[in-house]
Design an enzyme around this catalytic site. Sequence first.
Site, PDB file in Angstrom:
ATOM      1  N   CYS A   2       0.744  -1.159  -0.097  1.00  0.00           N
ATOM      2  CA  CYS A   2      -0.102   0.016   0.073  1.00  0.00           C
ATOM      3  C   CYS A   2       0.994   1.127  -0.108  1.00  0.00           C
ATOM      4  O   CYS A   2       1.967   1.034   0.092  1.00  0.00           O
ATOM      5  CB  CYS A   2      -0.808   0.130   1.335  1.00  0.00           C
ATOM      6  N   ARG A  27       1.294   1.579  -5.880  1.00  0.00           N
ATOM      7  CA  ARG A  27       1.561   0.797  -4.921  1.00  0.00           C
ATOM      8  C   ARG A  27       0.452  -0.173  -4.443  1.00  0.00           C
ATOM      9  O   ARG A  27       0.476  -1.093  -3.801  1.00  0.00           O
ATOM     10  CB  ARG A  27       2.158   1.427  -3.627  1.00  0.00           C
ATOM     11  N   TRP A  74      -3.704  -1.693  -1.382  1.00  0.00           N
ATOM     12  CA  TRP A  74      -3.651  -3.005  -2.315  1.00  0.00           C
ATOM     13  C   TRP A  74      -3.886  -4.099  -1.224  1.00  0.00           C
ATOM     14  O   TRP A  74      -3.435  -4.268  -0.301  1.00  0.00           O
ATOM     15  CB  TRP A  74      -2.342  -3.309  -2.763  1.00  0.00           C
ATOM     16  N   ASN A 100       0.846   0.190   5.950  1.00  0.00           N
ATOM     17  CA  ASN A 100       1.304  -0.476   5.127  1.00  0.00           C
ATOM     18  C   ASN A 100       1.851  -1.584   5.577  1.00  0.00           C
ATOM     19  O   ASN A 100       2.766  -1.657   6.468  1.00  0.00           O
ATOM     20  CB  ASN A 100       2.289   0.369   4.208  1.00  0.00           C
ATOM     21  N   GLY A 101       1.702  -2.870   5.152  1.00  0.00           N
ATOM     22  CA  GLY A 101       2.276  -4.117   5.810  1.00  0.00           C
ATOM     23  C   GLY A 101       1.226  -5.207   6.314  1.00  0.00           C
ATOM     24  O   GLY A 101      -0.160  -4.936   5.800  1.00  0.00           O
ATOM     25  N   GLU A 488      12.009 -13.220 -19.759  1.00  0.00           N
ATOM     26  CA  GLU A 488      11.569 -11.814 -19.202  1.00  0.00           C
ATOM     27  C   GLU A 488      10.848 -11.109 -20.138  1.00  0.00           C
ATOM     28  O   GLU A 488       9.911 -10.526 -19.698  1.00  0.00           O
ATOM     29  CB  GLU A 488      13.188 -11.086 -19.146  1.00  0.00           C
ATOM     30  N   LYS A 492       7.147  -9.868 -19.074  1.00  0.00           N
ATOM     31  CA  LYS A 492       6.514  -8.450 -19.565  1.00  0.00           C
ATOM     32  C   LYS A 492       5.085  -8.572 -20.358  1.00  0.00           C
ATOM     33  O   LYS A 492       4.192  -7.710 -19.817  1.00  0.00           O
ATOM     34  CB  LYS A 492       7.600  -7.783 -20.436  1.00  0.00           C
ATOM     35  N   GLU A 495       2.415  -9.769 -17.914  1.00  0.00           N
ATOM     36  CA  GLU A 495       1.880  -8.885 -16.750  1.00  0.00           C
ATOM     37  C   GLU A 495       1.313  -7.552 -17.130  1.00  0.00           C
ATOM     38  O   GLU A 495       0.596  -7.061 -16.276  1.00  0.00           O
ATOM     39  CB  GLU A 495       3.037  -8.695 -16.012  1.00  0.00           C
ATOM     40  N   HIS A 511      10.485 -31.770 -26.719  1.00  0.00           N
ATOM     41  CA  HIS A 511      10.284 -32.579 -25.504  1.00  0.00           C
ATOM     42  C   HIS A 511       8.743 -32.040 -25.077  1.00  0.00           C
ATOM     43  O   HIS A 511       8.479 -32.046 -23.706  1.00  0.00           O
ATOM     44  CB  HIS A 511      11.258 -32.204 -24.420  1.00  0.00           C
ATOM     45  N   LYS A 608       3.808  -2.464  -7.473  1.00  0.00           N
ATOM     46  CA  LYS A 608       5.378  -2.100  -7.902  1.00  0.00           C
ATOM     47  C   LYS A 608       6.091  -3.015  -6.840  1.00  0.00           C
ATOM     48  O   LYS A 608       7.281  -3.465  -7.320  1.00  0.00           O
ATOM     49  CB  LYS A 608       5.443  -0.642  -7.842  1.00  0.00           C
TER      50      LYS A 608
HETATM   51  C1  AGP Z   1       8.606  -7.026 -12.967  1.00  0.00           C
HETATM   52  O1  AGP Z   1       8.004  -6.440 -14.283  1.00  0.00           O
HETATM   53  C2  AGP Z   1       7.369  -7.363 -11.870  1.00  0.00           C
HETATM   54  N1  AGP Z   1       6.785  -6.147 -11.532  1.00  0.00           N
HETATM   55  C3  AGP Z   1       7.996  -8.003 -10.823  1.00  0.00           C
HETATM   56  O2  AGP Z   1       8.161  -9.392 -11.356  1.00  0.00           O
HETATM   57  C4  AGP Z   1       9.244  -7.541  -9.957  1.00  0.00           C
HETATM   58  O3  AGP Z   1      10.332  -7.628 -10.833  1.00  0.00           O
HETATM   59  C5  AGP Z   1       9.270  -8.552  -8.891  1.00  0.00           C
HETATM   60  O4  AGP Z   1       8.286  -8.208  -7.900  1.00  0.00           O
HETATM   61  C6  AGP Z   1      10.397  -7.976  -8.081  1.00  0.00           C
HETATM   62  O5  AGP Z   1      10.490  -6.643  -7.367  1.00  0.00           O
HETATM   63  P1  AGP Z   1      11.759  -6.056  -6.963  1.00  0.00           P
HETATM   64  O6  AGP Z   1      12.870  -6.142  -8.048  1.00  0.00           O
HETATM   65  O7  AGP Z   1      11.384  -4.633  -6.468  1.00  0.00           O
HETATM   66  O8  AGP Z   1      12.271  -6.923  -5.826  1.00  0.00           O
END
Ligand code: AGP
Length: 613
Positions: A2, A27, A74, A100-101, A488, A492, A495, A511, A608
Amino acid sequence: MCGIVGYIGTKKACPILINGLLKLEYRGYDSSGISTMENGYISNMKDKGRVKNLYALDGINDLIGTSGIAHTRWATHGKPSKENSHPHMDNSNTFSVVHNGIIENYQELRNVLEEKGYTFKSSTDTETIPNLIHMYYSKDKNYDEKRFLRAVASTCKDLKGSYAIEVLCKEYPDVVIVARKDSPLVIGTGDNENYIASDIPAILEYTKDFYLLNDGEVVEVYKDKINFYNCNLEKIEKDVKKIEWDATSSEKDGYPDYMLKEIYEQPRSVRETIGARLKNNEVVDFEDIHLTKEYLESVNKIYLVACGTAMHAGLAIKPMFERLCKIPVTVDIASEFRYREPLIDNKTLCIYISQSGETADTIAALKLSKMQGAKTIAISNVIGSSISREADYTIYTHAGPEIAVASTKAYTSQVTLLALLALHFAEILECSDKALIEAIKNELLLLPEKLQQVLENVTEIEEFAKKVYTEHDIFFLGRGNDYAVALEASLKLKEISYIHSDAYAAGELKHGPIALIENGITVVGIITDPVLSPKTVSNIQEVITRGAKTLIVTDQALENGNYDKVIKIPKTHPMISEILTVVPLQLFAYYITKEKGLDVDKPRNLAKSVTVE
Ligand code: AGP
């Protein structure tokens, strides 16, 4: 997960708080709320949905209080709803709290409070906090100026889990009390006013002078003074840090989305990550890490531990670390690593990669490895983040604020920094061919220019994205470093576009996965590895003969292979090719998502920084 923000000063708090929340929405944005200290009472306005719903509430503009707290959520406990949104107040409306937490023992605390007659309106863990504060406050018959502070400190001692909290008390209208454990919180100090937030960009436009809180600290924030205490309420002194980011760097600089801005920032962010660490043919400079040749020669394993994109950065650089340093490297997912009892001792070097520096699993894994005697290095993009206070050493990627949930410039900066670290170790160990080291250094220095070249040729990527944005499945193939990039690129895409995607080592197709290939399906091939490329070309031909549409990203002159689209990128050293190869694929995901009309910066269900397990 959050975002929280606070203000105390001489201006109306409401606009400042709302502005801070808008910058913290990445967040979490299930619901939001605000409390301000009005004349003799605490207002509390909140609603489900994004911050724009909050500042549309009737009466929000009538708030004249000059201190307040606010929250964008969140959801972790309790579904997104008005009654579950923060701030939460105690039964007597004496206290208001944003958090937050996750309070792991909230049910136990709630039971104790209910036995004492407290009632609860929400199903959140947070609502236990204001009522617990009220319980301690009521029991404290010493009616002095620290009664509010003591009640908060006693409450924090009962909380298990993670918290960053801001608290208002209507009987102490001149102070906001804040505290943190395992969730981030910073204080920005101004002239006769002070700001509080989960992270720096939320309040950077108001001040460059910050205090970074550590776990267990409790703080009284007045408009004209700040008192820091440890968990036993012993006063402590803290140095103010000047943050050099300019406020606009957290804004969009004219781009339609943070994600596109951050993709285009990569020539600069990679250049700044290299920064002073690498000059032509000079030793790579890591003044902030003091590892001797004797220690590095004693290391018999390196772990690269992270989540998501950060973990993919580790996968991409693993071959270079092993080849240059002659030390076995294992890349691990933090949420797996921390529970599988990894074999760690004082001969293990653990490197943790985290853009935010707040990822709960990554920090927990770091703590585990420290307890078992490993030396730990954190690689983070956020100065003063929680991970930097746990690791033996922290090195920063200096990519600047990354606001879009989908990580782009952080990835390329992480790989760049890890490459520099591998070179640094190799120079200390004197175990690698000097010509190889020099060749990689020279290519690193050319990367910003080559990244710029890639970014100047995006039309074909956009065109192909517009052809395939309605697909339900898109697959990515590669070998070696190209496979790390395929993973990667697939993350991208899925997500932000919500299109199902998978990445396969090209050699694995036969396989099983090739059964998925049918007429018209889209497959992206990544072909840069000088040794393995002919084999990947064969694998791509296998999918073409089965009717696949193909997009190829390559630095090679491929013979005509009936590909639907070939994106040519500049050559660089094979060990760092992922830094260039990933960029067209970041854009591929971006353009598809834009074509689908989705919010590229704030994808559904994501935040994030994943500060909970
Ligand atoms: C990446 O596009 C994602 N948002 C997610 O996988 C992110 O990389 C992951 O949560 C790790 O976050 P951090 O690098 O802040 O630890």
